[in-house]
Design an enzyme around this catalytic site. Structure first.
Site, short mmCIF file in Angstrom:
data_model
loop_
_atom_site.label_atom_id
_atom_site.label_comp_id
_atom_site.label_asym_id
_atom_site.label_seq_id
_atom_site.Cartn_x
_atom_site.Cartn_y
_atom_site.Cartn_z
N LYS A 24 0.82 -1.21 0.00
CA LYS A 24 0.00 0.00 0.00
C LYS A 24 0.85 1.26 0.00
O LYS A 24 0.58 2.22 -0.74
CB LYS A 24 -0.93 0.00 1.22
CG LYS A 24 -1.85 1.19 1.32
CD LYS A 24 -2.83 1.04 2.48
CE LYS A 24 -2.11 0.92 3.80
NZ LYS A 24 -3.04 0.87 4.95
N ARG A 105 -10.81 1.51 8.74
CA ARG A 105 -10.20 0.22 9.07
C ARG A 105 -11.24 -0.86 9.33
O ARG A 105 -10.90 -2.04 9.37
CB ARG A 105 -9.30 0.35 10.32
CG ARG A 105 -7.99 1.06 10.05
CD ARG A 105 -7.08 0.94 11.25
NE ARG A 105 -5.81 1.63 11.05
CZ ARG A 105 -4.76 1.12 10.43
NH1 ARG A 105 -4.84 -0.10 9.94
NH2 ARG A 105 -3.65 1.80 10.29
N ARG A 144 12.23 -9.70 5.47
CA ARG A 144 12.77 -8.35 5.31
C ARG A 144 13.96 -8.12 6.25
O ARG A 144 13.95 -8.48 7.41
CB ARG A 144 11.67 -7.31 5.57
CG ARG A 144 12.06 -5.91 5.19
CD ARG A 144 10.84 -5.03 5.01
NE ARG A 144 9.92 -5.09 6.16
CZ ARG A 144 8.77 -4.44 6.21
NH1 ARG A 144 8.39 -3.69 5.18
NH2 ARG A 144 7.99 -4.54 7.27
N ARG A 197 13.72 -6.13 12.16
CA ARG A 197 12.99 -5.24 13.05
C ARG A 197 11.95 -6.01 13.85
O ARG A 197 11.45 -7.05 13.41
CB ARG A 197 12.31 -4.12 12.25
CG ARG A 197 13.29 -3.08 11.73
CD ARG A 197 12.56 -1.95 11.03
NE ARG A 197 13.47 -0.87 10.69
CZ ARG A 197 13.11 0.22 10.01
NH1 ARG A 197 11.87 0.35 9.59
NH2 ARG A 197 13.99 1.16 9.74
N ARG A 208 -0.41 -9.17 14.00
CA ARG A 208 -0.91 -8.07 13.18
C ARG A 208 -1.87 -8.58 12.10
O ARG A 208 -2.89 -7.96 11.82
CB ARG A 208 0.25 -7.32 12.53
CG ARG A 208 1.12 -6.54 13.51
CD ARG A 208 2.28 -5.89 12.79
NE ARG A 208 1.84 -4.83 11.90
CZ ARG A 208 2.57 -4.35 10.90
NH1 ARG A 208 3.76 -4.86 10.64
NH2 ARG A 208 2.12 -3.38 10.14
#
Length: 259
Positions: A24, A105, A144, A197, A208
């Site tokens: 996004k 949301r 990542r 991270r 999440r």
């Protein structure tokens, strides 16, 4: 209608919906710059209120809930959104419309947005949904790696094209690993160690995504039923995703799809 709300009359609103790491941010940045559609970022707006003190009264209202471990009620969330978007519109009165990132949301926020559109005399054009499977999202997130010296140097060990070319070697000649047993890569540019991270740790990613599914699945169904949803295959190459979105929004903006 307030003076600020008048700036949203006849404006086109494009909410973006996507799972975490669904692309996004990349797409909204490209489209915002290319079509002069300023982006309203709900997350940045909250941070500005809480950390920068840009709205002391609203900050106090938010803290009255957060400091007591309570969820911020929809009425206050909508107030943050309304004040933030009206301020953005006042700064960009020449824009044809605005991209919405982080709002709505859930279904309740979507209904509040439709009510605000009536108040502003604005148009909810299309809610652009980047459909990306959870397996791909997990691979993007957990693979990542960020350079420890320059966070703008980003890699992904689960993508052959984005993986670092070198790995850290231990004194005994073996590949060095972190506390979770993952190989430590080195930045191709400055040879600094690559790090994971906290947000990209597997357990955090799972949490999440569970929260995303709980709130967003009903939102997507609701927007689809009302005829606002435009689904885009977010698993394509980024440039193809951009082209698909452009073919959708160009006619809405009064532009030729060939432009």
């Amino acid at each position: 209608m307030t003076d600020f709300s008048k700036n949203l009359k006849n404006k086109l609103l494009f909410p973006f919906v996507a799972p975490p790491n669904g692309g996004k941010g990349t797409q909204t940045q490209i489209l915002s710059e290319r079509y002069h559609l300023p982006t309203f970022d709900m997350g940045s707006t909250f941070r500005a209120i809480m950390k920068e003190g840009k709205d002391p009264e609203l900050k106090a209202e938010l803290e009255s809930y957060m400091n007591n471990g309570k969820l911020v009620p929809i009425k206050t969330v909508v107030k943050v959104f309304q004040k933030g978007l009206e301020a953005l519109a006042a700064d960009h009165s020449e824009a044809k419309g605005f991209i919405l990132d982080g709002f709505p949301r859930n279904q309740e926020q979507a209904d509040a947005l439709l009510e605000l559109c009536q108040h502003w005399e604005a148009e909810l054009s299309k809610a652009i949904y980047l459909n990306v499977s959870l397996d791909i999202v997990k691979a993007r997130a957990t693979g990542r790696r960020f350079c420890s010296e320059n966070a703008r140097h980003v890699y992904n060990v689960n993508d052959e094209c984005l993986a670092p070319k070198q790995q850290k070697i231990s004194p005994d000649g073996s590949i060095a690993t972190d506390q979770q047993g993952r190989a430590i890569g080195l930045c191709d540019i400055d040879q600094a160690e690559l790090i994971v991270r906290t947000d990209d740790e597997p357990q955090t990613v799972e949490k999440r995504l569970a929260e995303y599914q709980k709130e967003t699945n009903p939102l997507i169904e609701h927007l689809q039923e009302k005829g606002y949803l435009a689904e885009i295959n977010g698993e394509q190459a980024p440039e193809k995703v951009t082209l698909a979105i452009e073919s959708l929004i160009q006619p809405i903006l009064g532009l030729s799809t060939a432009s």
